[in-house]
Design an enzyme around this catalytic site. Sequence first.
Site, mmCIF file in Angstrom:
data_model
loop_
_atom_site.group_PDB
_atom_site.id
_atom_site.type_symbol
_atom_site.label_atom_id
_atom_site.label_comp_id
_atom_site.label_asym_id
_atom_site.label_seq_id
_atom_site.Cartn_x
_atom_site.Cartn_y
_atom_site.Cartn_z
ATOM 1 N N HIS A 146 -17.424 -9.569 -4.563
ATOM 2 C CA HIS A 146 -18.131 -8.675 -3.648
ATOM 3 C C HIS A 146 -19.649 -8.913 -3.661
ATOM 4 O O HIS A 146 -20.270 -9.156 -2.650
ATOM 5 C CB HIS A 146 -17.890 -7.211 -4.059
ATOM 6 C CG HIS A 146 -16.464 -6.794 -4.158
ATOM 7 N ND1 HIS A 146 -15.668 -6.520 -3.071
ATOM 8 C CD2 HIS A 146 -15.700 -6.563 -5.251
ATOM 9 C CE1 HIS A 146 -14.463 -6.136 -3.481
ATOM 10 N NE2 HIS A 146 -14.439 -6.162 -4.798
ATOM 11 N N ASP A 147 -20.226 -8.800 -4.844
ATOM 12 C CA ASP A 147 -21.692 -8.751 -4.956
ATOM 13 C C ASP A 147 -22.356 -10.091 -4.686
ATOM 14 O O ASP A 147 -23.512 -10.134 -4.244
ATOM 15 C CB ASP A 147 -22.096 -8.227 -6.340
ATOM 16 C CG ASP A 147 -21.636 -6.801 -6.548
ATOM 17 O OD1 ASP A 147 -21.499 -6.380 -7.706
ATOM 18 O OD2 ASP A 147 -21.401 -6.107 -5.536
ATOM 19 N N ASP A 179 -21.260 -8.270 -10.270
ATOM 20 C CA ASP A 179 -22.720 -8.193 -10.340
ATOM 21 C C ASP A 179 -23.256 -9.330 -11.213
ATOM 22 O O ASP A 179 -24.271 -9.959 -10.898
ATOM 23 C CB ASP A 179 -23.169 -6.881 -10.972
ATOM 24 C CG ASP A 179 -22.667 -5.650 -10.262
ATOM 25 O OD1 ASP A 179 -21.465 -5.336 -10.388
ATOM 26 O OD2 ASP A 179 -23.458 -5.007 -9.566
ATOM 27 N N PHE A 204 -16.211 1.791 -3.229
ATOM 28 C CA PHE A 204 -16.707 2.384 -4.470
ATOM 29 C C PHE A 204 -18.225 2.661 -4.456
ATOM 30 O O PHE A 204 -18.656 3.765 -4.786
ATOM 31 C CB PHE A 204 -16.349 1.470 -5.646
ATOM 32 C CG PHE A 204 -16.783 1.991 -6.988
ATOM 33 C CD1 PHE A 204 -17.924 1.480 -7.604
ATOM 34 C CD2 PHE A 204 -16.073 2.994 -7.637
ATOM 35 C CE1 PHE A 204 -18.333 1.956 -8.836
ATOM 36 C CE2 PHE A 204 -16.486 3.479 -8.874
ATOM 37 C CZ PHE A 204 -17.620 2.963 -9.472
ATOM 38 N N ASN A 205 -19.043 1.664 -4.140
ATOM 39 C CA ASN A 205 -20.503 1.835 -4.242
ATOM 40 C C ASN A 205 -20.994 2.995 -3.384
ATOM 41 O O ASN A 205 -21.889 3.736 -3.776
ATOM 42 C CB ASN A 205 -21.232 0.550 -3.824
ATOM 43 C CG ASN A 205 -21.147 -0.545 -4.867
ATOM 44 O OD1 ASN A 205 -20.845 -0.267 -6.032
ATOM 45 N ND2 ASN A 205 -21.382 -1.785 -4.460
ATOM 46 N N ASN A 221 -20.225 1.041 -12.070
ATOM 47 C CA ASN A 221 -19.051 0.443 -12.723
ATOM 48 C C ASN A 221 -18.827 1.027 -14.113
ATOM 49 O O ASN A 221 -17.698 1.158 -14.572
ATOM 50 C CB ASN A 221 -19.232 -1.073 -12.827
ATOM 51 C CG ASN A 221 -18.963 -1.774 -11.507
ATOM 52 O OD1 ASN A 221 -18.123 -1.341 -10.723
ATOM 53 N ND2 ASN A 221 -19.709 -2.843 -11.247
ATOM 54 N N THR A 241 -26.285 -3.995 -5.273
ATOM 55 C CA THR A 241 -24.864 -4.313 -5.490
ATOM 56 C C THR A 241 -24.163 -3.191 -6.260
ATOM 57 O O THR A 241 -23.207 -3.435 -7.006
ATOM 58 C CB THR A 241 -24.721 -5.637 -6.275
ATOM 59 O OG1 THR A 241 -25.325 -5.456 -7.579
ATOM 60 C CG2 THR A 241 -25.407 -6.783 -5.562
ATOM 61 N N ASP A 265 -25.005 -2.849 -11.122
ATOM 62 C CA ASP A 265 -24.248 -2.112 -12.148
ATOM 63 C C ASP A 265 -23.276 -3.069 -12.850
ATOM 64 O O ASP A 265 -22.066 -2.881 -12.812
ATOM 65 C CB ASP A 265 -23.498 -0.921 -11.550
ATOM 66 C CG ASP A 265 -22.478 -1.318 -10.475
ATOM 67 O OD1 ASP A 265 -21.613 -0.462 -10.157
ATOM 68 O OD2 ASP A 265 -22.524 -2.465 -9.984
HETATM 69 O O1 RIB Z 1 -16.449 -1.991 -4.309
HETATM 70 C C1 RIB Z 1 -16.956 -3.103 -4.983
HETATM 71 C C2 RIB Z 1 -18.298 -2.795 -5.553
HETATM 72 O O2 RIB Z 1 -18.175 -1.756 -6.528
HETATM 73 C C3 RIB Z 1 -18.919 -3.987 -6.309
HETATM 74 O O3 RIB Z 1 -20.317 -3.913 -6.244
HETATM 75 C C4 RIB Z 1 -18.447 -3.751 -7.715
HETATM 76 O O4 RIB Z 1 -19.308 -4.378 -8.681
HETATM 77 C C5 RIB Z 1 -18.548 -2.255 -7.818
HETATM 78 O O5 RIB Z 1 -19.913 -1.937 -8.094
HETATM 79 CA CA CA Z 2 -21.558 -3.856 -8.360
#
Ligand code: RIB
Ligand code: CA
Length: 311
Positions: free
Chosen positions: A240-241, A18, A167-168, A42, A126, A13
Amino acid sequence: MSSNRIPVIVDCDPGHDDAVALFFAHARKEIDIRLVSTVAGNQTVEKTTLNAQRIISFLKMKAPVARGASKPLFRDLITAESVHGESGLDGPVLPDVHISAVEQPAFSMMVKVLEESEKPLTIVATAALTNVGLLLLLRPDLKSRIERISLMGGSLSGGNWSPSAEFNILVDPEAAHVVFSSGLPIIMSPLELTHRALVTTSDIERIRSIGSRSALLVAGLLDYFWKVHERAGFLGAPLHDLCAVAVLTAPEIFQGKRGRVQVECEGVYSNGTTVVSLVDFPDPDANVEVLLDLDREVLVDLLVTTLETLD
Ligand code: RIB
Ligand code: CA
């Protein structure tokens, strides 16, 4: 290309982190991106798809881009405009689009790529797991064509979007439940790991000093992503990704433990919480490698040297 390359589907996303993960995956010779699929998270799926097209066009990637789910399986969509901006990739001037997304939806393209591959694929996820969850629900027979799922998501304790959820996973808890309960081998990059995958301002300047068009774009994305996180008290921008990709090519810089993961889908305040049970003894149900630590300096060096191979 050598047959020992890792064939992957990247489900994403974009999203600043990403985007960096896509640059990295594209640059690694050992990774063979067969498909880039997009999902709402996102930003709306229209925007995450446009952003994926921008990156694919910029990198002249051969892999098709396919647009996926516009919302979670059962819930209203939540987006992260406060982190990634109105476009989903705010900050630098973004590349023009020269490559269109294919007509087929992500689900159909995932099926096609899995069925046609000469060997089982790795799914790098991701984003919210809506596309992957749908794939497993509608085509469980294709599980034999999936070697593993390397996903960024979840946490052992605490969240970044709700007090307890990352979040994801929070975007689509039900899809995450389908994925974690699928029995497939999963490599999980939770917040406890990814909050150590920080790039600092000096790392960003190191990337910018490479001077190539790719390095300048990545540095521009990281400038924005760092500013957002600096305001939140971070000591660097958390990539993160990138973790979900880098672990495939450099597993030696990560440390983890095996475990089982369940997803809260019926909480009042705790939806999207990943309940992680780490195990110390062989456990056939422990299908998840939960990554807990990494060597940050080595990861940043790997990112820099990898970006140096791009124009
Ligand atoms: O929490 C972080 C994740 O949420 C990452 O993948 C960021 O790109 C969002 O998608
Ligand atoms: Ca992401």
